[in-house]
Enzyme design. Structure first.
Site, PDB file in Angstrom:
ATOM      1  N   GLN A 273       1.229  27.247  15.120  1.00 47.96           N
ATOM      2  CA  GLN A 273       0.866  27.454  13.790  1.00 47.96           C
ATOM      3  C   GLN A 273      -0.512  27.555  13.385  1.00 47.96           C
ATOM      4  O   GLN A 273      -0.696  27.680  12.183  1.00 47.96           O
ATOM      5  CB  GLN A 273       1.396  26.274  13.391  1.00 47.96           C
TER       6      GLN A 273
ATOM      7  N   ARG B 212       7.729  19.098   7.886  1.00 48.52           N
ATOM      8  CA  ARG B 212       7.836  19.916   6.516  1.00 48.52           C
ATOM      9  C   ARG B 212       7.357  19.155   5.428  1.00 48.52           C
ATOM     10  O   ARG B 212       7.943  18.841   4.553  1.00 48.52           O
ATOM     11  CB  ARG B 212       9.541  20.083   6.504  1.00 48.52           C
TER      12      ARG B 212
ATOM     13  N   GLU C 189       7.160  22.720   1.208  1.00 50.09           N
ATOM     14  CA  GLU C 189       7.584  21.383   1.973  1.00 50.09           C
ATOM     15  C   GLU C 189       8.046  20.240   0.558  1.00 50.09           C
ATOM     16  O   GLU C 189       8.414  19.338   0.876  1.00 50.09           O
ATOM     17  CB  GLU C 189       6.061  20.749   2.370  1.00 50.09           C
TER      18      GLU C 189
END
Lengths: 808, 164
Positions: free
Chosen positions: A239, A386, A762
C-alpha cells in the site's frame, strides 16, 4: 477552429469533477486480465514459504533442516542464523520497535516465521516445510494484556537490560517488561475535577475485539535480484511502495536507486498491506542468495494468523454531563494489546494513532486520554482496518458512551447527540484533545437523516413492539442504531505526521503530450478505490483535457514521484490535492502560451472549461489541445518547450469527513438472529469527485462494518491458539447476509483542500461499526441492557437476551 | 511425490495434455501450468469463490479439486466467457453498474453468474443473493453486483426475445 458545441457539452466532454464516470480499470478486471502479484511468472522463479511455530510462546532449542534439504526441488532453508551475518534476522517496525524476521531463539506468537524454505515450486516448498525439525521448549503463554502487565513472564528479554532494569521505549518510559508505552492527550487533573463535580457521570468499559482486514488477495511478493546490473526489483502487495523501497534500502544496504518496488494490481488492502513483513525480507535475501527470482505468497491461514491484525483495544470511559444532558467532560483509558512486537502502522508521533479524536462530533470542553500499549503472545500488527489510524476505535468509544449516557439520563439518544454537536459556526473547532476540525455542519446532516427515516415513527413502532413482546404477541425486538461520526483523515501535515521519519506529503507529476493527452503519476496506489478513474477527473477539470485522454499511473517507484501511499483515506486529501496543484501549474504555463498565441497580455486571457479565451472576446480562444501542441512545436520567447509539472503537497491540516447513519434491525430473541431491515447512510465527504464510486465505497465500508460488528473476530484460546484461522471461522458476509443500503449526502467542502474534497473510503466503516452495534444494543435497552461487547454474533445476542431473562 | 498422471483437459475450447502429479490442485494447473490467471486464489478452502470456473456445465471452485479429478473435463474460465471483441453482457453490466472495485473476486463472480443465469434466466434479487453466496467480495457490499446481474439478465432476455 470551428466550435459548434455548447459550453455545457464541453463540460460534459471533460468527464471531470462530479460526474459518475465509469471506471477505466474495469475492462481488464472483468476479462480476467488484471495483473496481481501472484500472476507474475519469471524465468527460473523459485517459491519460498515459511515453517511456522505451532506454539504461541516457546524457546527454540534447535532447527534441523537436513531432511528438508533432501527433498527434490528444495534449494535452501533459511533460519535466523543465516540472516544474522547480514543483520537481517530482525527488522525495524513502523512503530519504533523491532521484530524478528525469523525466530531468533524463541517465538512469541502462534504462526511466527521460524524458517524460510526456498524451492522450485510451491509443492516442493510445502514438502520441505514438513521435514524441517524444530525442537521447541514451551513457555507460559499470555494472551490477556492485563495479566501481561502483572506477569513475571518476560516476553521480550531483548527489551530488558542485564541488570533487570527496563529501558525506555520509542515512546517514552515503560512501567513493566511487557509494557510498551503510555501515551497521553488532554488535561488529566482538570478533567478529573470536572467529572468529580458533575451532575451526572457514567462509567463504562468496553472491549473492541481483535479482528483482521482480510482482503480477498493475501499478501505476497516477488523479489528479483539482477546481479549483473546490481538491481533489485520487488513486486508486491504494497500500500506504500516508496516507503517499502526506503525501508528495504535502509535494512539491506542496497542503494535506493538500485531498488525498484512495484505494486501491481492489488486485490484489496484495507490496511493489511501497509506494513513490512518477514516474507518480503526473506524473499529478497533468498533472491540474493540463489540469484533467481523468489516468490512468496501467504495462504489465507498465514494471512489471518500473522499479518496485520486490527483493533484489540480495551477501553474504559467516564463521561460527565449536566442534568439537561450537556456533556462537560470525558475520560478514556485504553489498554492496547499489540501482540509480540509493536508493529502498529501509525505516524511516528502517534503510538495510539488518532485515538485522541475520541471526543467525536461533540463540543466537550474538557477531556483526557491515556493509552497503555502491552505485549502479549499474539501476532503483531495493529493496522487501521478500513479507517484512519485508530479512528474506528475512537468513534466506537464515543458513540457507545453517548448511548450509555442517554440511558443514564433517560433521554433520547438522537436528542442527546443534537444538543452536544459542535455547531456550524464553531468551525474551525479546536477539540479538547488537540485536533482542529476544519469544517462541519452536523445539525443539518443529523436532521436530514432523522427525517429521511421518520425517526419519530420508528421510535413509536419500537415502543409498540416492546408492548407486543411483553404481551406475548411477538418474539422479535426492534433496534434503532444511531451513529454520528467525524473522521480524521488525510495524514498528514509533515509538521506532525511521518512514518520512519518520512514526511506524509504526497505527490503528482504530469506530462502533457503534444497531441493534447496526458499521463499523470502519483505517489499513491489504488487497491480498488478507482484512482485511475477519479484522479483523471480531478485533472480534467483543472487542465481542460478530457479524463479519457489522461492516463493515471501509480505503484512503480522508478517512474512515480515519491509518496507515502494509500491508507487512512489519504489519497484524495493529499495526492488528490497534489494532482490539483500540479494541474494548476500546467494551467499557469498554458495561460502564457495561450496569450502568446493570441497575441495578448497574459492577464488578458482566462481559463474556460477546456480553453483560454480573451477576456471580453469569447470567440478568440485557444483550446488546451492547441496549447499542448504549441508547447512542443513553437519557440515561445521566455518559455521552455514542453508542458509538464510536478507537485509535492504537504497538507496544512487533516480533513474531517462526517456522517449520520441509522440502522433499523429486527432481532429474533429465541435464535439471536438479527435482520437488518433498513440502513440509511448520509456521508459528507466535502466535494464529491465521482458519486458512483463514493456510493460503492459506502456500500463496501458498511459491509466491512457489518462484519466486524456482527461476528468477525480473531479469537485466541488460553494457549494462544488462533481459533479463527480460516474463512470457516472468520466471518466474511456473503450476498445473502448483506442488506441494500440507502445512501445520501450533504456537501461541506474542506476549506483548505484545493478542491474541497475530504476522502470517503473509510467513513462508512468508522461510522458503520457503532451503528450496527448500537442497533443490537438499542433493541435490548428497554429490558435493562446498557452495554454488551461486540461481535454481536447470533450466540452472543442470544446470551444477551438470556441474561436479561427474555427466554422466560 | 507420487507418480505423474497423464491428464487431458479442454480449457476454453483448447485441448491441453500433460503429465501432472495427481495432488496438483486444478487452480494451480490453470494458473501456473496453463498461464490462465483470471481465476484467483483467495482461501484454498472453497469459501471465497475467487477460483470459480465452470467444469462440465457446473460451477466449481478450482482450489479444492485435484487436477486428477478433472481429467477429461471441459473447463470454462473468465477468459473463455468474453474478450475485447465479444464482451459478455455480465462483463458490460459489472462495469456499467460499478459491480467491482479491486477486481480480485470479479472473474469468479462473473463466471458463477453466467451459470446462475443459465440455470435461472429470470432470477429475483433473493435468487441472486442466494445463488451468489458462494462468492465473497470484500469491496462492494454486493449491492452493485446484484444490480449488475439483474441488468445483464434483462439484457440477455431482451436479446433472446429479439432473436426469436
Amino acid at each position: 477552429m470551428k466550435d459548434d458545441v455548447t459550453r455545457e457539452e464541453r463540460v460534459d466532454n471533460l468527464k471531470g469533477l462530479g460526474c459518475s464516470r465509469k471506471r477505466v480499470e474495469d475492462a481488464r478486471f472483468t476479462q480476467g486480465k488484471g495483473n496481481y502479484v501472484d500472476d507474475i511468472k519469471l524465468d527460473g522463479m523459485l517459491f519460498g514459504d515459511f515453517v511456522r511455530s505451532p506454539y504461541a510462546h516457546a524457546r527454540i532449542k534447535s532447527i534441523d533442516a537436513s531432511a528438508a534439504l533432501e527433498v527434490p526441488g528444495v534449494l535452501a532453508v533459511l533460519t535466523a542464523d543465516d540472516l544474522r551475518p547480514l543483520g537481517l534476522h530482525w527488522m525495524p517496525t513502523l512503530a519504533g520497535d523491532k521484530q524478528m524476521v525469523l525466530a531468533d531463539g524463541k517465538v512469541l506468537f502462534q504462526g511466527q516465521e521460524v524458517a524460510f524454505v526456498v524451492a522450485e515450486d510451491r509443492y516442493a516448498a510445502a514438502d520441505g516445510i514438513e521435514l524441517v525439525e524444530v525442537d521447541y521448549e514451551e513457555l507460559p503463554v499470555i494472551v490477556d494484556p492485563f495479566a501481561s502487565l502483572k506477569s513475571d513472564v518476560i516476553l521480550r528479554e531483548d527489551l530488558v537490560a542485564e541488570d533487570g532494569s527496563i529501558p525506555a521505549g520509542a515512546h517514552g518510559p515503560r512501567k513493566h517488561p511487557n509494557h510498551i508505552f503510555t501515551w497521553e492527550a488532554g488535561d488529566k487533573d482538570p478533567t478529573a475535577e470536572v467529572i468529580a463535580n458533575a451532575d451526572v457521570v457514567v462509567t463504562e468499559s468496553m472491549y473492541y475485539h481483535r479482528t483482521h482486514p482480510c482482503p480477498l488477495e493475501t499478501c505476497g511478493c516477488v523479489a528479483s535480484m539482477d546481479k549483473v546490473n546490481g538491481k533489485l526489483t520487488l513486486w508486491g502487495t504494497f500500500q506504500a511502495p516508496h516507503a517499502i523501497r526506503t525501508v528495504v534500502s535502509l535494512i539491506s544496504g542496497i542503494e535506493e536507486h538500485n531498488i525498484r518496488v512495484i505494486s501491481p494490481d492489488i486485490g484489496g488492502g484495507f490496511g493489511n498491506k501497509v506494513g513490512a513483513y518477514p516474507g518480503y525480507v526473506c524473499s529478497v535475501v533468498a533472491s540474493i542468495v540463489t540469484g533467481k527470482p523468489v516468490k512468496w505468497i501467504e495462504d489465507r491461514m498465514d494471512n489471518l494468523m500473522t499479518t496485520a491484525f486490527a483493533r484489540d483495544y480495551h477501553m474504559t470511559g467516564k463521561i460527565s454531563a449536566t442534568k439537561e444532558g450537556k456533556i462537560t467532560g470525558l475520560q478514556c483509558h485504553v489498554t492496547a494489546d499489540h501482540g509480540g512486537f509493536d508493529a502498529c502502522a501509525d505516524p511516528t508521533k502517534f503510538p495510539a494513532g488518532f485515538m485522541n479524536i475520541c471526543t467525536g462530533s461533540y463540543d466537550i470542553p474538557t477531556a483526557y486520554l491515556e493509552v497503555d500499549g502491552v505485549y502479549t503472545n499474539k501476532a503483531p500488527g495493529g493496522v487501521s482496518y478500513r479507517c484512519s489510524f485508530r479512528v474506528t476505535e475512537a468513534v466506537y468509544f464515543i458513540e457507545r458512551m453517548i448511548e450509555v449516557l442517554a440511558i443514564e439520563l433517560d433521554m433520547d439518544a438522537a436528542e442527546l447527540r443534537r444538543i452536544n454537536f459542535i455547531k456550524k459556526e464553531q468551525f474551525p473547532y479546536t477539540a479538547a484533545l488537540g485536533w482542529e476540525y476544519d469544517s462541519g455542519d452536523y445539525h443539518t446532516a443529523w436532521d436530514k437523516a432523522l427525517e429521511a427515516v421518520d425517526y419519530e415513527g420508528l421510535r413509536a413502532e419500537q415502543a409498540q413492539r416492546v408492548e407486543d413482546f411483553k404481551a406475548g404477541k411477538t418474539r422479535s425486538l426492534m433496534g434503532i442504531g444511531l451513529s454520528f461520526f467525524t473522521e480524521i483523515v488525510g495524514a498528514g501535515p509533515v509538521k506532525n505526521c511521518d512514518i520512519l521519519g518520512l514526511g506524509m506529503f504526497d505527490s503528482c507529476e504530469i506530462r502533457i503530450h503534444p497531441t493534447g493527452s496526458a499521463i499523470a503519476r502519483l505517489g499513491t496506489i489504488s487497491q480498488g478505490q478507482g484512482h485511475a478513474t477519479t484522479f483523471a477527473q480531478i485533472l480534467a477539470s483543472e487542465i481542460g483535457l478530457s479524463a479519457d485522454s489522461i492516463t493515471i499511473e501509480e505503484g512503480d517507484t522508478d517512474t512515480a514521484p515519491y509518496g507515502l501511499g494509500t491508507y487512512g483515506s489519504r489519497s484524495t486529501p493529499v495526492a488528490g490535492a497534489a494532482t490539483a496543484m500540479a494541474g494548476r501549474k500546467i494551467r499557469a504555463k498554458a495561460q502564457m502560451i495561450a496569450a502568446y498565441l493570441l497575441e495578448v497580455h497574459d492577464d488578458d486571457v482566462e481559463f474556460d472549461v477546456d480553453r483560454f479565451v480573451v477576456k471580453g472576446a469569447p470567440e478568440r480562444f485557444k483550446t488546451m489541445k492547441e496549447i499542448a501542441f504549441a508547447a512542443y512545436n513553437q519557440a515561445i520567447p521566455g518559455l521552455e518547450p514542453g508542458l509538464e509539472a510536478v507537485s509535492y503537497y504537504d497538507p496544512p491540516n487533516m480533513t474531517y469527513p462526517f456522517g449520520a447513519y441509522i440502522c433499523v434491525m429486527d432481532i429474533d430473541v429465541d435464535t439471536g438472529v438479527p435482520e437488518i431491515r433498513r440502513f440509511y447512510a448520509l456521508d459528507d465527504c466535502g466535494t464529491r469527485i465521482n458519486p458512483m464510486i463514493i456510493e460503492g465505497q459506502v456500500h463496501g465500508g458498511l459491509t466491512e462494518a457489518l462484519a466486524v460488528a456482527l461476528g468477525q473476530e480473531i479469537a485466541y484460546d488460553d494457549m494462544g491458539n488462533v481459533k479463527t484461522g480460516t474463512l470457516m471461522d472468520f466471518f466474511l458476509p456473503t450476498a445473502w447476509e448483506v442488506p441494500n443500503y440507502e445512501t445520501d449526502y450533504t456537501v461541506t467542502p474542506s476549506p483548505h483542500h484545493p478542491i474541497g474534497a475530504k476522502g470517503v473510503g473509510e467513513s462508512p466503516h468508522v461510522g458503520g461499526v457503532p451503528c450496527f452495534s448500537n442497533a443490537v444494543q438499542d433493541a435490548f435497552r428497554p429490558f435493562g441492557n446498557r452495554h454488551t461487547n461486540m461481535p454481536h454474533d447470533h450466540w452472543r445476542i442470544w446470551q444477551t437476551a438470556n441474561k436479561l431473562g427474555l427466554h422466560g | 511425490m507420487s507418480k505423474k498422471m497423464h491428464i487431458k483437459l479442454n480449457v476454453n475450447g483448447k485441448a491441453e495434455e500433460f503429465l501432472a502429479e495427481p495432488r496438483e490442485l486444478l487452480i494451480y494447473t490453470l494458473r501456473e501450468r496453463l498461464n490462465i490467471t483470471g481465476p484467483h486464489i483467495g482461501c484454498e478452502t472453497s469459501h471465497c469463490g475467487a477460483c470459480t470456473v465452470t467444469i462440465n456445465g457446473k460451477s466449481v471452485k478450482a482450489c479444492t479439486m485435484f487436477v486428477a479429478q478433472a481429467d477429461g473435463a471441459e473447463i470454462t474460465t473468465i477468459e473463455g466467457i468474453g474478450g475485447p471483441d465479444d464482451l459478455h453482457p455480465l462483463q458490460t453490466a459489472f462495469k456499467e453498474l460499478h459491480g467491482l472495485q479491486c477486481g480480485y473476486c470479479t472473474p469468479g463472480m462473473i463466471t458463477r453468474a453466467t451459470k446462475l443465469l443459465e440455470e435461472n434466466p429470470n432470477p429475483t434479487e433473493e435468487d441472486i443473493r442466494f445463488g451468489m453466496a458462494g462468492n465473497l467480495c470484500r469491496c462492494t457490499g454486493y449491492q452493485n453486483i446484484v444490480k449488475s446481474i439483474q441488468a445483464a439478465a434483462a439484457e440477455m432476455n431482451a436479446a433472446k426475445e429479439a432473436a426469436e
